[in-house]
Design a protein around this motif. Structure first.
Motif, short mmCIF file in Angstrom:
data_model
loop_
_atom_site.label_atom_id
_atom_site.label_comp_id
_atom_site.label_asym_id
_atom_site.label_seq_id
_atom_site.Cartn_x
_atom_site.Cartn_y
_atom_site.Cartn_z
N ASN A 70 0.80 -1.23 0.00
CA ASN A 70 0.00 0.00 0.00
C ASN A 70 0.83 1.28 0.00
OD1 ASN A 70 -2.20 -1.67 0.02
ND2 ASN A 70 -2.76 -1.27 2.15
N LEU A 219 0.59 5.12 3.16
CA LEU A 219 -0.29 4.24 3.93
C LEU A 219 -1.60 4.94 4.28
CD1 LEU A 219 2.31 2.54 6.30
CD2 LEU A 219 1.03 1.44 4.45
N ALA A 223 -5.24 3.96 2.84
CA ALA A 223 -6.29 3.62 3.81
C ALA A 223 -7.58 4.39 3.54
CB ALA A 223 -5.80 3.90 5.22
N SER A 224 -7.46 5.56 2.94
CA SER A 224 -8.65 6.36 2.63
C SER A 224 -9.27 5.98 1.29
CB SER A 224 -8.29 7.85 2.62
OG SER A 224 -7.42 8.16 1.54
N GLU A 613 -13.91 0.99 4.04
CA GLU A 613 -13.34 2.30 4.32
C GLU A 613 -12.57 2.19 5.62
OE1 GLU A 613 -15.84 5.73 3.76
OE2 GLU A 613 -17.33 4.51 2.74
N GLU A 614 -11.25 2.07 5.48
CA GLU A 614 -10.43 1.85 6.67
C GLU A 614 -10.13 3.17 7.38
OE1 GLU A 614 -7.03 -0.15 5.17
OE2 GLU A 614 -8.10 -2.01 4.80
#
Length: 614
Positions: A70, A219, A223-224, A613-614
């Motif tokens: 990522n 990262l 994550a978004s 959605e982290e």
């Protein structure tokens, strides 16, 4: 190792420029200070003259290359009898004060961290910059402690002079680098290549901070990203690649990172893709909008409004990344080309072509951006809406004037203009979306006045673009040739995906344009003969068309097969060879990656695979 056997490369970048790195950790293409500047390394375009930046292990070889998960950080591992080490390549997303900036502050630095992992490996650093497309000799020499300077000077035929330079900062003995001596790698070291003579001198601590900041940036950005379980890895890698191809100072999106990589080896279909096509850029930011990166779409639209600010500005198909309108094409005859595929070109003569599809594609983006603002309850300022509404009306005025005329089509055919069906469809899209925008903005009278135009274009396409004998929409009016672009007709709402005419077009296109699961753009001869490689984005379009027309199981099988054709780092060029499946054309190609994401989002619905959605 044959560094030109395939596109077994990775890309690093930070929105200012990028570097293409081969599987043996050799930088084979990089421009500085910006994407469209002259090359510092271009061995992809001429193995002997182009310039490169390699790392070699005395008694070992590269055994692995992969991105840190990522992120845009690429790691190449070397192993041998004496031990092992890693080359960690990245371009910093943060400025020296530790702030992530969105405009001009981030520098186009390439940082290479050499990290010993075991034993006592020794290396040779093969540093051979060839500035400004290697037009003139480049000289490298020590320039103070821990620093090398490289310069080139020369004179063009018109009498103008050239001067370029770059700087290599390192904690390794600079003479040993110049003389290509064996260097014991007994501690972590760094190499920082910069276009600039730095005010703040790098050191190991600052390099480590840069690495950690950049890692954290990627990262958090990943994550978004909205994604789905079954294709999360592929979506994130493609999204990061697209992010790297957006020129942050303006918001323009490049079609690809390179110039002149051929569609077919040995042929002359070699073009400079380091520019922003309205079509590619609009489609790219639309996809990024859908996966949660709304600021990228906003940035691109703002760039577009600034690039074409007045009512009488004609919309071009492409621009320079700062909004340049003249992109004069010229050959670099001193470079032999990728695997001898000359000519190498800078600039692109297609900028003055008339392609009517761009009106619909840009209008579709403006409409979708307006809808996203409604969903997010974050409306643009009234003055911003004024400018966009003016641009909408200007585009429709152009469509009214030109939609009945022939153009060059989506594939930029350089011969005689023709009445391309897809161009007419996108003219319909332009009017359709403009009417919807007008309704959203309360301009109901304007919307009513243009409904007749929308119906007129639709009727024209259905009567002249549909061939009742072959039961398909054709490439041009009153012809029998097929075109993969027509697979997008349902995607843009021109026709229902379950309409028998669309289903029949998909089936015949699959029969006539598909070869071993890969798609031709078209099969008829153009200015350079019959195309001989598969256009990657068209293969993804077929996946989407099959899925939308009810053949979802077959679509998933095709998609999974296409995912297997990605290079080892999950990247795609513009084309694929039908037989070997090797990548061709400019690399990495934004079009290919945005289509991959689009297909993944479509097929995730069958897996009941909700967005994460982290």
């Amino acid at each position: 190792m044959d560094t030109q056997s395939n596109y077994n490369h990775g890309i690093i970048g930070n929105g200012r420029t990028c570097a293409i790195i081969d599987c043996d950790a050799t930088i084979v293409f990089a421009c500085m200070p910006d994407f469209d500047s002259g090359t510092v390394f271009a061995s992809m375009l001429d193995l002997n003259k182009g310039g490169h930046f390699g790392i070699r292990m005395l008694d070992g070889e590269p055994t692995k290359q992969a991105y840190e998960k990522n992120t845009g950080i690429l790691v190449t591992t070397f192993e041998g009898e004496s031990g092992s080490f890693e080359v960690i390549d990245f371009m910093p997303r943060y400025s020296w004060d530790g702030k992530s900036r969105s405009r001009n502050d981030v520098s186009s630095d390439i940082i290479r961290v050499l990290k010993p992992c075991s034993g006592n490996p020794s290396i040779i650093i093969d540093y051979a910059p060839k500035l400004d497309y290697a037009k003139f000799d480049t000289h490298s020499f020590p320039f103070g402690k821990g620093r090398l300077k490289s310069t080139t000077t020369g004179e063009h035929e018109d009498g103008s002079t050239v001067y370029e330079s770059c700087y290599l900062y390192t904690d390794i003995d600079s003479e040993s680098i110049l003389e290509k001596k064996a260097i014991p790698l007994n501690k972590q070291s760094y190499l920082l290549l910069s276009y600039h003579d730095k005010v703040i001198t790098p050191d190991q601590e600052k390099i480590e901070l840069k690495l950690q900041w950049t890692r954290a940036y990627w990262l958090l950005w990943a994550a978004s990203t909205h994604k789905c379980d079954c294709y999360a890895k592929e979506i994130v890698r493609s999204a990061i690649t697209l992010k790297m191809l957006q020129f942050t100072p303006t918001g323009a999106v490049l079609a690809a990172a390179t110039t002149s990589l051929p569609e077919t080896i040995g042929e002359v279909r070699n073009w400079d893709y380091r520019f922003c096509w309205i079509r590619d850029g609009s489609m790219t930011v639309d996809i990024l909008h859908r996966i949660g990166h709304h600021n990228m779409a906003e940035s691109f639209i703002n760039w577009m409004m600034q690039t074409v600010p007045t009512k009488d500005d004609a919309l071009q198909i492409m621009y320079g990344i700062r909004g340049e309108k003249k992109l004069t094409e010229a050959p670099l005859t001193h470079l032999s080309g990728y695997h001898g595929s000359a000519p190498v070109r800078v600039g692109n003569a297609a900028y003055h072509q008339q392609q009517h599809d761009i009106y619909g594609i840009l209008m579709d983006l403006i409409y979708k951006d307006l809808m996203h603002h409604d969903i997010l309850a974050s409306h643009p300022a009234p003055e911003t809406l004024d400018r966009r509404w003016t641009r909408v009306r200007s585009i429709i005025k152009t469509v009214e004037e030109f939609w009945q005329q022939p153009d060059r089509g989506i594939w930029e055919i350089r011969g005689e203009k023709r009445h391309f069906v897809f161009s007419k469809v996108l003219c319909w899209v332009a009017v359709d979306r403009a009417i919807k925008i007008a309704e959203r903005l309360g301009k109901h009278s304007w919307a009513d006045e243009h409904r007749t135009l929308r119906e007129e274009i639709h009727h024209d396409v259905c009567s002249k673009g549909w061939n009742n004998e072959i039961k398909a929409f054709t490439q041009t009016y009153n012809s029998t040739d097929l075109d993969s672009a027509n697979l997008l007709m349902a995607e843009y709402g021109f026709i229902d995906p379950m309409d028998t005419r669309f289903i029949s077009t998909v089936e015949l296109s699959d029969k006539e344009l598909c070869r071993d699961g890969l798609m031709y753009r078209y099969r008829n001869h153009d200015d350079f003969g019959e195309p001989s490689s598969a256009f990657t984005v068209c293969s993804f379009w077929m996946v989407k068309a099959l899925a939308r027309s009810g053949k979802r199981k077959e679509a998933k099988e095709r998609f999974d097969t296409l995912l297997g054709y990605a290079n080892p780092n999950g990247l795609y060029g513009e084309d694929l060879d039908f037989d070997t499946k090797r990548h061709l054309g400019n690399f990495p190609q934004a079009y290919s990656h945005l289509a991959l994401i689009d297909c993944a989002l479509e097929l995730a619905e069958d897996c009941h695979d909700y967005f994460i959605e982290e």
